[in-house]
Design a protein around this motif. Structure first.
Motif, PDB file in Angstrom:
ATOM      1  N   UNK A  25      10.869-100.079 -96.127  1.00  0.00           N
ATOM      2  CA  UNK A  25      12.209 -99.652 -96.541  1.00  0.00           C
ATOM      3  C   UNK A  25      13.118-100.857 -96.784  1.00  0.00           C
ATOM      4  N   UNK A  26      12.875-101.923 -96.011  1.00  0.00           N
ATOM      5  CA  UNK A  26      13.701-103.126 -96.127  1.00  0.00           C
ATOM      6  C   UNK A  26      13.199-104.089 -97.200  1.00  0.00           C
ATOM      7  N   UNK A  27      12.038-103.783 -97.789  1.00  0.00           N
ATOM      8  CA  UNK A  27      11.403-104.652 -98.777  1.00  0.00           C
ATOM      9  C   UNK A  27      11.173-106.040 -98.192  1.00  0.00           C
ATOM     10  N   UNK A  28      10.641-106.055 -96.980  1.00  0.00           N
ATOM     11  CA  UNK A  28      10.360-107.324 -96.322  1.00  0.00           C
ATOM     12  C   UNK A  28       9.053-107.195 -95.548  1.00  0.00           C
ATOM     13  N   UNK A  29       8.824-108.085 -94.611  1.00  0.00           N
ATOM     14  CA  UNK A  29       7.590-108.108 -93.834  1.00  0.00           C
ATOM     15  C   UNK A  29       7.912-107.824 -92.367  1.00  0.00           C
ATOM     16  N   UNK A  30       6.933-107.358 -91.594  1.00  0.00           N
ATOM     17  CA  UNK A  30       7.192-107.053 -90.185  1.00  0.00           C
ATOM     18  C   UNK A  30       7.743-108.230 -89.382  1.00  0.00           C
ATOM     19  N   UNK A  31       7.359-109.468 -89.754  1.00  0.00           N
ATOM     20  CA  UNK A  31       7.898-110.644 -89.074  1.00  0.00           C
ATOM     21  C   UNK A  31       9.433-110.573 -89.023  1.00  0.00           C
ATOM     22  N   UNK A  32      10.022-110.298 -90.195  1.00  0.00           N
ATOM     23  CA  UNK A  32      11.483-110.322 -90.285  1.00  0.00           C
ATOM     24  C   UNK A  32      12.101-109.191 -89.473  1.00  0.00           C
ATOM     25  N   UNK A  33      11.479-108.026 -89.474  1.00  0.00           N
ATOM     26  CA  UNK A  33      12.012-106.908 -88.701  1.00  0.00           C
ATOM     27  C   UNK A  33      12.050-107.265 -87.219  1.00  0.00           C
ATOM     28  N   UNK A  34      10.954-107.812 -86.705  1.00  0.00           N
ATOM     29  CA  UNK A  34      10.883-108.166 -85.283  1.00  0.00           C
ATOM     30  C   UNK A  34      11.896-109.242 -84.913  1.00  0.00           C
ATOM     31  N   UNK A  35      11.953-110.287 -85.715  1.00  0.00           N
ATOM     32  CA  UNK A  35      12.815-111.418 -85.358  1.00  0.00           C
ATOM     33  C   UNK A  35      14.289-111.139 -85.635  1.00  0.00           C
ATOM     34  N   UNK A  36      14.586-110.024 -86.294  1.00  0.00           N
ATOM     35  CA  UNK A  36      15.977-109.677 -86.579  1.00  0.00           C
ATOM     36  C   UNK A  36      16.640-108.897 -85.455  1.00  0.00           C
ATOM     37  N   UNK A  37      15.874-108.449 -84.481  1.00  0.00           N
ATOM     38  CA  UNK A  37      16.483-107.712 -83.370  1.00  0.00           C
ATOM     39  C   UNK A  37      17.356-108.687 -82.580  1.00  0.00           C
ATOM     40  N   UNK A  38      18.644-108.392 -82.500  1.00  0.00           N
ATOM     41  CA  UNK A  38      19.612-109.336 -81.951  1.00  0.00           C
ATOM     42  C   UNK A  38      19.385-109.603 -80.473  1.00  0.00           C
ATOM     43  N   UNK A  39      19.816-110.787 -80.041  1.00  0.00           N
ATOM     44  CA  UNK A  39      19.652-111.170 -78.638  1.00  0.00           C
ATOM     45  C   UNK A  39      20.449-110.264 -77.714  1.00  0.00           C
ATOM     46  N   UNK A  40      21.521-109.633 -78.233  1.00  0.00           N
ATOM     47  CA  UNK A  40      22.330-108.767 -77.368  1.00  0.00           C
ATOM     48  C   UNK A  40      21.616-107.455 -77.038  1.00  0.00           C
ATOM     49  N   UNK A  41      20.555-107.143 -77.764  1.00  0.00           N
ATOM     50  CA  UNK A  41      19.774-105.949 -77.452  1.00  0.00           C
ATOM     51  C   UNK A  41      18.927-106.239 -76.214  1.00  0.00           C
ATOM     52  N   UNK A  42      19.058-105.377 -75.234  1.00  0.00           N
ATOM     53  CA  UNK A  42      18.361-105.568 -73.970  1.00  0.00           C
ATOM     54  C   UNK A  42      16.860-105.451 -74.159  1.00  0.00           C
ATOM     55  N   UNK A  43      16.110-106.378 -73.558  1.00  0.00           N
ATOM     56  CA  UNK A  43      14.642-106.314 -73.545  1.00  0.00           C
ATOM     57  C   UNK A  43      14.179-105.788 -72.187  1.00  0.00           C
ATOM     58  N   UNK A  44      13.304-104.792 -72.243  1.00  0.00           N
ATOM     59  CA  UNK A  44      12.663-104.283 -71.033  1.00  0.00           C
ATOM     60  C   UNK A  44      11.158-104.431 -71.213  1.00  0.00           C
ATOM     61  N   UNK A  45      10.502-105.004 -70.226  1.00  0.00           N
ATOM     62  CA  UNK A  45       9.065-105.256 -70.301  1.00  0.00           C
ATOM     63  C   UNK A  45       8.355-104.224 -69.438  1.00  0.00           C
TER      64      UNK A  45
END
Length: 810
Positions: free
Chosen positions: A787-807
């Motif tokens: 949908x973004x006309x890009x590659x999965x790399x960009x989608x993953x690395x675009x998630x902002x640092x302010x979004x909480x990560x839970x492992x």
């Protein structure tokens, strides 16, 4: 107690050494060693690792007893005792079966395609502390997990509760001899592992073998072929059934959230907090077992009230005091405590570790023996601080040889939390359900908005093992953890990669490597884009820079000489056609001359980047790159009269060009679930949020900035707290992007805002607070990238640092 001679007899193995040592603990994973005394290590040769390779390291740590299928070198053979067997897993199973034979007690064996672990946990929750029960920790239901679970049986146990899972024909017969259930419970038959069976009938027949000598089999009577097959199997044993529509021992009816159950002369009417078919079925399995065991309606009412959703996984997240919280409080027994302490020990990002531990209710041990075993585990792992909660635990406080404080209740603990400095610590919350450690978790965790990126560590490990399986024996893995580990969190990902013994980590910039060192990562770290201002950090933190031009070569060489370095590792970047950076083929002779002028440098590897390894149309170019690379490396090796380690392949290259593996491969996006070969990889990241508000919008009104979301018919609109500042890009506006809610995709309406987005949910049965998936297993990241006309790399690395990560980890 078992000794090694008896192990040899049980497993029909050959004993080498005195074999007089006692055996108390069974170990199959060398990384989980805590107590070397009385440990018996089973050196299992697996698809990805061979346990025999870790024997020398274990001997150095004090382990002296091993079961092997191949003997080590003589120098190690003389330092320990060994039992040599034909098949190590079979030996482990034989030992567990022997141990099980010493116990005469009711044992519940649970199997089926789905719901095994939840049913097992709900049975344990229902029975609570009314019986001393030994049960499978987590989902230890495999050919290795089952024997380790059964080994936990102790003299104080009144009940055994074990689950059994199979992937191939022939496996259940082995598990049956270990579990020997007296009560069988079959959950259901589904698609799981169907590819390994010729038919559903064969898979059902294999699963039923668990109940070979059971007194009774409990199952759902649907009046279908599965029920008929089970009934036919039960000609020589009792059957105890439940059903919504057929005649059964326990009959049930679900009416608007109320579960009506009738058994013999008892009638129950239970309000339940869920309505999905799977949960209702799991609950009915649990209730039916309680009916079979003879519990009355009052007990069943209380039991059902205790039942809570089982998250089935450990969660790791950031805390508010520059710390890390590990929440593993969905159950508590010796097995799960041992696993959680192992995970805590793996964490290197903070200098101190804290254990918050409650009373343990479901163990199979008498209290005195239970807390002796608990103290042995805790003392061996040596957390810096222990906070104990519960009246059962308090009398045994003297057994814990570390700084520890004890509280009668969770309320007391919460009131005292401010007395402890928990800054820069890793905190493990390990509590029984009744202690509500989620309240402690809420106090400790970092407050963020409701959008979360879940990173599944089990999925990451699965993907790592897949790529390992593609490698030749002498090739190893360099893992790229640049760009915040593709958006997933650098030190958390690096930590689990270190645990799984990858050869190298690679970061983009030196400060990323410095941060990893500060977080306790001691693997070799390659810095792909060093700068002259980084030289001090490179030397101080032993980071290995990539040298890609003459300026860097000269400046770094001079600095290293000034610092008195004599053998500082560097990596040469060779340009073979990517034309981004690196030394050209025409540079190679001059490069050799310049390298010979650098006495402080040691060329650790020489590598290059493939430009199009994922695109078959460019395969000729890829082969040309490999040919040029080989030529350049041969010149380097000839000039320095030694082998220089080499690496060329990226994730796609690992799958498509195995002939070019050389000494290392570089794994990047493949680790997170992207395969060019359509391999069975798991998506590691799951970006989710929740519905913040729902409103009705009438015809003629508009939604969002610029009034671009025009409404022609009445619509229901949901607002979700994610926007382009979080990585949900504005190009997804006006129906281009979609989100996943309750099994369906719903389009964006209007323009994506900075912090919020509006979704058209017209016709959907959803509520405020319902989960919304942006990408994940339900909505593949490749589709979002399209949908973004890009590659999965960009989608993953675009998630902002302010979004909480839970492992999360199962």
């Amino acid at each position: 107690m078992l000794n090694l001679k008896k192990v040899a007899e049980i497993s029909q193995g050959e004993c080498l050494g005195s074999c007089s040592g006692q055996v108390k603990y069974l170990l199959t994973d060398s990384r989980k060693l805590t107590l070397p005394e009385q440990v018996l290590f089973f050196a299992i040769p697996g698809k990805y690792h061979n346990g025999h390779a870790y024997i020398p390291a274990l001997i150095k740590k004090g382990v002296s007893q091993f079961v092997v299928s191949e003997l080590p070198e003589k120098q190690w053979l003389e330092k320990a005792d060994f039992v040599k067997v034909h098949d190590v897993i079979s030996a482990l199973q034989s030992v567990a079966a022997w141990w099980r034979s010493y116990f005469s007690l009711p044992v519940i064996g649970v199997t089926g395609s789905n719901g095994k672990t939840i049913v097992k946990e709900w049975i344990a929750q229902s029975l609570g502390d009314t019986v001393r029960m030994t049960r499978t920790p987590g989902s230890y239901n495999s050919q290795i997990g089952v024997p380790l679970s059964v080994w936990m049986l102790s003299d104080g146990a009144q009940f055994g509760l074990f689950e059994a899972g199979i992937s191939f024909p022939g496996e259940m017969e082995k598990l049956q001899t270990i579990i020997k259930p007296t009560i069988g419970l079959f959950t259901n038959l589904g698609d799981a592992h169907q590819e390994n069976f010729s038919s559903f009938t064969q898979k059902l027949e294999e699963k039923l073998k668990l109940f070979k000598n059971a007194d009774v089999v409990i199952y759902r009577n649907e009046g279908d072929w599965v029920s008929e097959k089970i009934e036919a199997y039960c000609t020589e044993r009792k059957k105890f059934t439940w059903s919504f529509k057929e005649e059964a021992d326990v009959e049930a009816q679900l009416d608007d959230g109320v579960l009506k159950v009738q058994y013999a002369n008892q009638k129950l009417s239970l309000s339940i907090p869920f309505s999905d078919k799977a949960s209702v079925e799991n609950l009915m399995h649990t209730i039916t077992l309680l009916c079979y065991l003879g519990y009355d309606s009052d007990f069943i009412y209380r039991a059902v009230a205790k039942i809570r959703a089982v998250p089935m996984r450990l969660e790791q997240k950031s805390g508010r005091a520059h710390n890390t919280i590990i929440n593993d409080s969905y159950n508590s027994d010796l097995g799960s405590l041992s696993n959680a302490l192992d995970f805590l020990e793996q964490q290197k990002q903070h200098p101190r570790k804290v254990l918050v531990l409650s009373d343990i209710f479901q163990s199979g041990y008498a209290k005195e023996n239970l807390y002796k075993e608990v103290s042995v585990l805790v003392n061996a792992h040596k957390p810096d601080l222990m906070l104990g909660v519960g009246k059962d635990l308090m009398p045994y406080r003297e057994l814990f040889h570390l700084e520890s404080h004890f509280f009668k209740s969770t309320t007391e603990l919460i009131a005292a939390l401010g007395d402890f400095d928990l800054t820069d610590t890793t905190i493990l919350l390990k509590g029984s359900r009744a202690f509500h450690f989620e309240e402690v978790d809420k106090i400790l965790e970092e407050k963020t908005h409701r959008t979360v990126l879940e990173v599944n560590l089990n999925a990451l490990t699965h993907n790592l093992n897949y790529f390992k399986s593609l490698l030749k024996p002498d090739a190893d893995i360099i893992v790229m953890v640049k760009a915040f580990s593709y958006g997933s969190g650098s030190h958390e990902i690096a930590n689990i990669l270190q645990y799984h013994r990858v050869a190298y980590l690679a970061v983009a910039f030196a400060d990323e490597g410095v941060d990893l060192r500060a977080r306790g990562i001691d693997l070799p770290i390659m810095v792909m884009n060093p700068h002259i201002s980084d030289f001090d950090s490179l030397v101080r933190y032993r980071l290995e820079p990539v040298v890609f031009d003459y300026g860097m070569l000269s400046s770094l060489g001079k600095y290293l000489v000034q610092q008195g370095e004599r053998r500082f590792s560097v990596h040469l970047k060779l340009n073979t056609g990517m034309n981004r950076s690196g030394f050209n083929p025409s540079d190679i002779d001059n490069l050799i001359d310049e390298l010979k002028k650098q006495p402080a440098m040691y060329v650790q590897t020489a590598f290059s980047h493939l430009a199009s390894s994922d695109e078959p149309m460019h395969d000729k170019f890829t082969h040309d790159q490999a040919r040029v690379y080989n030529t350049m490396c041969k010149k380097l090796e000839l000039a320095f009269d030694r082998n220089i380690k080499k690496h060329l392949l990226n994730s796609a290259g690992i799958e498509r060009f195995r002939e070019y593996q050389f000494d290392y491969v570089r794994l990047g996006i493949g680790l997170y679930g992207i395969s060019v070969a359509d391999a069975d990889l798991k998506q590691v990241g799951r970006l989710r949020t929740s519905i913040a508000q729902i409103r009705d919008v009438m015809p003629g009104e508009t939604v969002g900035y610029g009034r671009s979301g025009e409404v022609e018919n009445p619509k229901k609109i949901a607002t979700i707290p994610i926007g382009y500042a979080d990585g949900f890009r504005r190009i997804l506006s006006n129906g281009r992007g979609k989100v996943f809610i309750s099994g369906n995709l719903y389009p964006v309406i209007g323009n994506v805002c900075m912090d919020m987005t509006m979704i058209d949910i017209t016709g959907a049965n959803v509520e405020v607070g319902d989960e919304v998936v942006i990408f994940g297993p339900e909505l593949p990241i490749e589709e979002v990238a399209g949908w973004l006309e890009t590659i999965p790399y960009e989608v993953l690395t675009s998630v902002a640092a302010r979004v909480k990560r839970i492992y999360v980890k199962d």
